[in-house]
Design an enzyme around this catalytic site. Structure first.
Site, PDB file in Angstrom:
ATOM      1  N   LYS A 138      19.370 -86.457   3.979  1.00 18.39           N
ATOM      2  CA  LYS A 138      21.017 -85.869   3.224  1.00 18.39           C
ATOM      3  C   LYS A 138      21.935 -85.017   4.687  1.00 18.39           C
ATOM      4  O   LYS A 138      20.892 -84.451   5.004  1.00 18.39           O
ATOM      5  CB  LYS A 138      20.478 -85.294   1.938  1.00 18.39           C
ATOM      6  CG  LYS A 138      19.586 -83.955   2.054  1.00 18.39           C
ATOM      7  CD  LYS A 138      20.519 -82.483   2.623  1.00 18.39           C
ATOM      8  CE  LYS A 138      19.981 -81.273   2.449  1.00 18.39           C
ATOM      9  NZ  LYS A 138      20.148 -79.906   3.357  1.00 18.39           N
ATOM     10  N   PRO A 156      14.400 -85.535  11.705  1.00 19.51           N
ATOM     11  CA  PRO A 156      14.039 -84.520  12.517  1.00 19.51           C
ATOM     12  C   PRO A 156      13.602 -83.456  11.712  1.00 19.51           C
ATOM     13  O   PRO A 156      14.027 -83.746  10.426  1.00 19.51           O
ATOM     14  CB  PRO A 156      15.071 -83.883  12.945  1.00 19.51           C
ATOM     15  CG  PRO A 156      16.356 -84.725  13.714  1.00 19.51           C
ATOM     16  CD  PRO A 156      15.880 -85.819  12.150  1.00 19.51           C
ATOM     17  N   ALA A 179      15.458 -79.163   9.900  1.00 15.94           N
ATOM     18  CA  ALA A 179      16.884 -79.338  11.064  1.00 15.94           C
ATOM     19  C   ALA A 179      18.222 -79.970   9.511  1.00 15.94           C
ATOM     20  O   ALA A 179      19.719 -79.729   9.822  1.00 15.94           O
ATOM     21  CB  ALA A 179      16.555 -81.172  11.042  1.00 15.94           C
ATOM     22  N   GLY A 180      17.985 -79.332   8.686  1.00 14.89           N
ATOM     23  CA  GLY A 180      18.345 -79.611   7.038  1.00 14.89           C
ATOM     24  C   GLY A 180      19.014 -80.770   6.458  1.00 14.89           C
ATOM     25  O   GLY A 180      19.552 -80.684   6.268  1.00 14.89           O
ATOM     26  N   ASP A 184      15.608 -78.595  -3.062  1.00 13.65           N
ATOM     27  CA  ASP A 184      16.294 -79.787  -3.086  1.00 13.65           C
ATOM     28  C   ASP A 184      15.107 -80.986  -3.263  1.00 13.65           C
ATOM     29  O   ASP A 184      16.246 -82.127  -3.093  1.00 13.65           O
ATOM     30  CB  ASP A 184      15.859 -80.105  -0.964  1.00 13.65           C
ATOM     31  CG  ASP A 184      17.304 -79.587  -0.455  1.00 13.65           C
ATOM     32  OD1 ASP A 184      17.941 -78.536  -1.388  1.00 13.65           O
ATOM     33  OD2 ASP A 184      16.948 -79.527   1.232  1.00 13.65           O
TER      34      ASP A 184
HETATM   35  O1  C5P Z   1      12.795 -74.948  -2.008  1.00 10.35           O
HETATM   36  P1  C5P Z   1      12.162 -74.337  -0.443  1.00 10.35           P
HETATM   37  O2  C5P Z   1      10.771 -74.417  -0.862  1.00 10.35           O
HETATM   38  O3  C5P Z   1      12.880 -75.977  -0.537  1.00 10.35           O
HETATM   39  O4  C5P Z   1      12.942 -73.300   0.022  1.00 10.35           O
HETATM   40  C1  C5P Z   1      12.636 -72.843   1.056  1.00 10.35           C
HETATM   41  C2  C5P Z   1      13.006 -71.462   1.517  1.00 10.35           C
HETATM   42  O5  C5P Z   1      14.200 -71.019   1.830  1.00 10.35           O
HETATM   43  C3  C5P Z   1      12.430 -70.177   0.067  1.00 10.35           C
HETATM   44  O6  C5P Z   1      11.674 -69.646   0.250  1.00 10.35           O
HETATM   45  C4  C5P Z   1      14.071 -69.247  -0.078  1.00 10.35           C
HETATM   46  O7  C5P Z   1      14.126 -68.585   1.166  1.00 10.35           O
HETATM   47  C5  C5P Z   1      14.874 -70.243   0.450  1.00 10.35           C
HETATM   48  N1  C5P Z   1      16.002 -70.706  -0.585  1.00 10.35           N
HETATM   49  C6  C5P Z   1      17.184 -69.569  -1.002  1.00 10.35           C
HETATM   50  N2  C5P Z   1      17.493 -70.418  -2.441  1.00 10.35           N
HETATM   51  C7  C5P Z   1      17.705 -71.678  -2.510  1.00 10.35           C
HETATM   52  C8  C5P Z   1      16.949 -73.003  -1.695  1.00 10.35           C
HETATM   53  C9  C5P Z   1      16.155 -72.122  -0.718  1.00 10.35           C
HETATM   54  O8  C5P Z   1      17.016 -68.516  -0.793  1.00 10.35           O
HETATM   55  N3  C5P Z   1      18.729 -72.193  -3.131  1.00 10.35           N
END
Ligand code: C5P
Length: 274
Positions: free
Chosen positions: A8, A94, A97-98, A134
């Site tokens: 995405k 990758p 990479a976001g 996500d």
């Molecule tokens: O949920 P996920 O493990 O993908 O998120 C990784 C990190 O990104 C979280 O631990 C948090 O620090 C940050 N994050 C956030 N707010 C979001 C999504 C992610 O602060 N809405």
């Protein structure tokens, strides 16, 4: 059985505030693209195994595919660790990479294993939400608005198909770091809607991000921005030729670039399971 896990981009990502659970309150527009990983799922006696063609990709218990399998196994009411399945991952998206590669792999594994283990949709959704902010999006795909942690989802009217030039810097960014930099910098809120609020804090540490965005705009991108928490940068183009030419120019300045397309919800759902 083979399933595709599409990447995405975030057409927009607004950070609205911090939450008591340590996450950030978001308003983001997700858009699927054709770039994908492929998972091959086979029945095999014994402990669950995960293999990956990219040595940089962890194939142990820290991989989200493994955590997806373990979570779904428990949701199915089974004891111990998952077994009798082997997953091989062909990694093309990758990492750091976001582009949501790890989350998409997890969602693809959930879809495939749910069929095999006969787990209902509600349990799949709950398991997805527990794996990461996500992951629920990747059960849907296409164009979607994500609120709260990005996991409260609303389908959007599909925008016209676009060619996408992805530029991949030679460094990665951890999502945790990007949000921490945002908290430290507290950038002034931006006026327009198509903005990634994580872009300025990441570009402040990695000036290459801003240089790539400027190069994509000069090459005719109708919109160029960092995706998610970076480091990938995308440019949108209505014509294939202009996109290919933009990628060629970026490659000429020693950057890694590739051309892909946006994928609508219908195509996403049709292609995700092959
Ligand atoms: O949920 P996920 O493990 O993908 O998120 C990784 C990190 O990104 C979280 O631990 C948090 O620090 C940050 N994050 C956030 N707010 C979001 C999504 C992610 O602060 N809405």
């Amino acid at each position: 059985m083979r399933v595709r896990a599409f990447a995405k981009i975030n057409l927009s990502l607004r950070v609205l505030g911090t939450r008591s659970d340590g996450y950030h309150e978001l308003r983001t527009i997700f858009q699927s693209i054709a770039l994908h990983d492929t998972l091959t799922i086979r029945a095999r006696r014994g402990a669950f195994t995960l293999t990956c063609d990219d040595p940089a990709c962890p194939a142990d218990g820290t991989n989200l595919i493994y955590r997806a399998a373990a979570g779904l196994w428990r949701a199915a009411g089974r004891r111990g660790a998952p077994r009798d399945v082997a997953i091989d991952l062909q990694k093309r998206i990758p990492m750091q990479a976001g582009l949501g590669g790890g989350s998409s792999d997890a969602a693809a594994a959930l879809r495939a294993l749910a069929r095999r283990w006969r787990v209902g949709e509600a349990k799949v959704r709950t398991t997805a939400a527990a794996l990461g902010a996500d992951v629920p999006y990747f059960l849907e795909g296409g164009a979607a608005l994500g609120l709260e942690r990005g996991d409260l989802l609303f389908r959007l009217a599909e925008p016209p198909a676009r060619w996408v030039v992805l530029v991949l810097p030679d460094f990665g960014v951890s999502t945790k770091d990007a949000f921490a930099w945002f908290d430290r910098d507290r950038p002034a809120p931006q006026e327009h809607e198509l903005v990634n609020d994580l872009e300025a804090p990441v570009a402040a540490r990695h000036p290459e991000i801003a240089r790539i965005i400027a190069a994509l705009r000069r090459s005719g991108a109708s919109h160029a921005a960092m995706s998610g928490s970076g480091s990938a940068v995308f440019g949108l183009f209505s014509g294939r030729e202009t996109a290919v030419e933009a990628a060629r120019r970026l490659k000429a300045s020693s950057r890694r670039a590739l051309v892909t397309r946006t994928l609508n919800h219908q195509r996403y759902q049709a292609l995700a399971a092959t």
